[in-house]
Design an enzyme around this catalytic site. Sequence first.
Site, short mmCIF file in Angstrom:
data_model
loop_
_atom_site.label_atom_id
_atom_site.label_comp_id
_atom_site.label_asym_id
_atom_site.label_seq_id
_atom_site.Cartn_x
_atom_site.Cartn_y
_atom_site.Cartn_z
CG ASP A 208 -2.01 1.07 1.11
OD1 ASP A 208 -3.03 0.77 0.50
OD2 ASP A 208 -1.80 2.18 1.63
CG ASN B 94 -4.89 10.84 -5.82
OD1 ASN B 94 -4.17 10.82 -6.82
ND2 ASN B 94 -5.46 9.75 -5.34
CG HIS C 202 -7.70 12.33 -8.85
ND1 HIS C 202 -7.82 11.29 -7.95
CD2 HIS C 202 -8.46 13.34 -8.34
CE1 HIS C 202 -8.61 11.63 -6.96
NE2 HIS C 202 -9.02 12.88 -7.17
CG ASP D 4 -4.67 8.15 -12.63
OD1 ASP D 4 -5.02 7.64 -11.54
OD2 ASP D 4 -5.48 8.69 -13.41
NE ARG E 189 10.15 -15.65 -8.24
CZ ARG E 189 9.79 -16.65 -7.44
NH1 ARG E 189 10.60 -17.69 -7.27
NH2 ARG E 189 8.62 -16.63 -6.82
CD GLU F 230 -4.58 3.94 -1.66
OE1 GLU F 230 -4.73 4.24 -0.47
OE2 GLU F 230 -5.49 4.02 -2.51
NE ARG G 100 15.09 -6.95 -5.42
CZ ARG G 100 14.75 -8.21 -5.38
NH1 ARG G 100 15.36 -9.04 -4.57
NH2 ARG G 100 13.76 -8.67 -6.14
#
Length: 455
Positions: free
Chosen positions: A233, A241, A246, A250, A265, A276, A296
């Site tokens: 998240d 936003n 917005h 996006d 992978r 989000e 990472r």
Amino acid sequence: AWADAIVESHPAEAAAADDNEESAELHRRIRSLSTLGAAFAGQQQVEGLLRELQTRLPQLLDYNLLEVLVVGEDNDVRMFVSQTRPVDHEDTWKLAQEICNAIEPLIDIDLSPESLKWEGNAPMRPAETTPASKGSFSLNFPMVIGGELVGCLGIQLPTDSESAQDARTMLQIISSHLGTSLRNAQILENAESQALSDELTGAYNRRYLNRVLDAEWKRAERYDLEMSVALLDLDHFKQINDKFGHLAGDTVLVNLVKLLTNELREIDHVVRYGGEEFLVLLPQTGPSEAMMVLDRIRNTVANSVLYEDPEHGPLNVTLSSGIASYPTTATSSPEHLIGFADEALYESKGNGRNQVTVSSGRSAKAGGKQAAQLSGDERRRHPRVEAEMSVRYIPLPGIDGQVVHLDTTDVSAGGLAVRGPEQELQINSLALVYVGEQEKPMLCRVVWTSCSWWS
């Protein structure tokens, strides 16, 4: 239907086929073409169509080498190759070059055998130009359907197979059928892809998740494999936003999905789970590996520019994540696994954001933090049995591979009590614990400590 009509409308010729070898061969080919067309009609995937062609074409035609170039969306060009007898790499390369030359006027990109995406191993590039193989010739048939190039069929034939004109006529019919079927398959595949993908970011959507999650779960159960689910998240996304608009939000989401795709992978799955919020499914991945991967990714996001405002410059974006793993987390369904990952995500946010938390498989409402607040004998909710077993304790994320050797003092249904060398253990920290000679670890959470325990 056309081929069947020809045969059925000439019963006399069909009856006399045994006495007329030429007529018998004609009817056999018409029937084979009809069967091939029906096989094409029954396939809805590009790979399936080409398998049918590779399987059935030798019944119609004696050839050495078959190459089919398929042009997809955004000029995505793939080359499929099959052969009926050993063929030199030089011949494979030369036929591919002829195909590229044949469709060059019909496509707006420069094509060469080097630029193609070969399905399977690409042929070795010959060191120098060599003459064409003796006793063979090649034909190429660009496939244009509705004014759009869908591919090209190229074939190398032995000169003694039959006349070039007969082969050309038959291959023109086959390439026409194949081109139409390829176009239909591409339309169906594109429609399915759009139905399973998020329109904005290109990540998979929940409809796709419902398909793949159950399949990966069953595979992990059947073959005793590990599997991890992570929920990600973006921190304070609403502020992005509100402050930048917005469209900026996006852009951040689109660039985040690109980053995730690059970091993961091919067998991993990225799903847009909410506005989000994203879900990452990691097959064959345990909690320690998932922790390293997500940490990472967290660092990469924090150090990347996902959006640059013309007035305020680069925007700093961070994310929080929660991980739950099977079978380390005791759960009976993939939905419960996602639930544990969700609780771990909320724990990451509650502890300051921009961090990764691994679920221990216990609800944060019933265990975890609440258990850490208990004192004295109230911690002992389960009957305890004295036991002495060796324990290997690896703190997560465990990137440095540090192993702490401990001994148990007692065990219960609620957990293990251990003693060992003097050191600092953080409440709610996680670790992989190997008890005795176990080959697989348990994911454990530190619920309380006492200095009087340490020798």
